[in-house]
Enzyme design. Sequence first.
Site, PDB file in Angstrom:
ATOM      1  N   GLY A 167       0.790  -1.210   0.000  1.00 44.06           N
ATOM      2  CA  GLY A 167       0.000   0.000   0.000  1.00 44.06           C
ATOM      3  C   GLY A 167       0.828   1.268   0.000  1.00 44.06           C
ATOM      4  O   GLY A 167       0.470   2.259  -0.650  1.00 44.06           O
ATOM      5  N   ASN A 184      -7.514   4.680   9.078  1.00 44.45           N
ATOM      6  CA  ASN A 184      -6.912   3.484   9.662  1.00 44.45           C
ATOM      7  C   ASN A 184      -6.870   3.517  11.185  1.00 44.45           C
ATOM      8  O   ASN A 184      -6.622   2.492  11.817  1.00 44.45           O
ATOM      9  CB  ASN A 184      -5.492   3.298   9.121  1.00 44.45           C
ATOM     10  CG  ASN A 184      -4.638   4.538   9.290  1.00 44.45           C
ATOM     11  OD1 ASN A 184      -4.943   5.582   8.705  1.00 44.45           O
ATOM     12  ND2 ASN A 184      -3.584   4.444  10.065  1.00 44.45           N
ATOM     13  N   CYS A 202       2.485   2.062  11.638  1.00 43.96           N
ATOM     14  CA  CYS A 202       3.613   2.735  10.999  1.00 43.96           C
ATOM     15  C   CYS A 202       4.166   3.876  11.840  1.00 43.96           C
ATOM     16  O   CYS A 202       5.218   4.424  11.533  1.00 43.96           O
ATOM     17  CB  CYS A 202       3.200   3.254   9.625  1.00 43.96           C
ATOM     18  SG  CYS A 202       2.734   1.932   8.491  1.00 43.96           S
TER      19      CYS A 202
END
Length: 388
Positions: A77, A160, A335
């Site tokens: 992604g 997210n 992340c």
Amino acid sequence: MTSDFIYLDYAASAPVRKEAFAALQDYREKPFAGANPNSLHTLGRLASQELETSRKRIAQALGGGFRPTDIVFTSGGTEANNMAVYGIAEAMRKKDTARTKVIFSAIEHDSVLDLVPAMRERGFEVILVPPQSDGSIHPEDLQKLMDNQVALVSIMSANNETGIVNDVDSLAQLVHAYKAPFHTDAIQAFARIPLALAQVDAVSIASHKIGAPIGIGVLALRRTCPFKAQTFGGGQELGRRPGTQDVQSAYVFSKVAQMVVEQMSEVRPYVAAHAQRVYDHLCAEGTHIVPTTTATMDNNRLPGLVSVLVDGLDSETLLLQLDAAKFEVSAGSACSSASLNPSHVLTAMGIPRNLALGSLRISFDERVSSEELDAFCDTLLQIVKTYR
């Protein structure tokens, strides 16, 4: 995932499905397994045919009128988002030198927002659309920033961290009124909710979010959308992303995507009900836990993603205590999980720092049982009670 733990971090990476392992084994038993799909010999041509079949499956799973030739396989992604932002913006500016503005939402994933300084170095003006207090991006807020100098707008389909779903169809239509292209990061939304992509020029998705292996993603890019390649080599993927394609991963991703999308209408309400049960359990009166957003579960939040704030406690303490109890959750995006600062998403939503520091994200799909979720809720409530 080991059975000793209850894994509730599917938004970071979903456990590989047994159907994915079966598809992997199926591919490896094919006579052309490992052949280069760009070779002219028989096995190369067979590998190429399988690659094209995988494109068809992905295009069908995406919907929105995307065609197999629009499907560009990537390493995941992040690469898909990078390709979209760089490639489309550069191509639009080359086509019209006045197109020097790029618009992102302030709640984008790091794979988009971390491009802000790089885009500025390339001579683009980068503008961020703020979210409403519920975490969603409204067309009227985007409207205030639009003009005929915009080269690209990129706004995610679903966040997210909070699970908030954006009205991508309306946003894209607004952008098109200024003859600019619209990209959406649908990495969290794909195969979890129906996607309205008919007006979208480019969309990013990733394999590991739906229970297929890590290491492959897709940028679906309409042929009418300007694009300037950012890498160079053998001309594969119609020159948009050169390099020998990973046919095995494309095959497995496409098989899993096809299956998950076919099951979505049945799975979605089941998972959404589980998520609402978690919210009701955790956010009852007196628990000192509140939902991150006031948006309702019905079409405004992703099923299977619960985002809460624990008043008076920090995420690190909660995560360590939950991990010791063998429950695996996260504080937000995987992340940026090493940061001790509040999430940029929660900050943009106007959530106070002391409350944002106690954020937790619990994410799952239909493979997690209600008993496991109840056990998690009981454990978290006990931890909060003990520490307070």
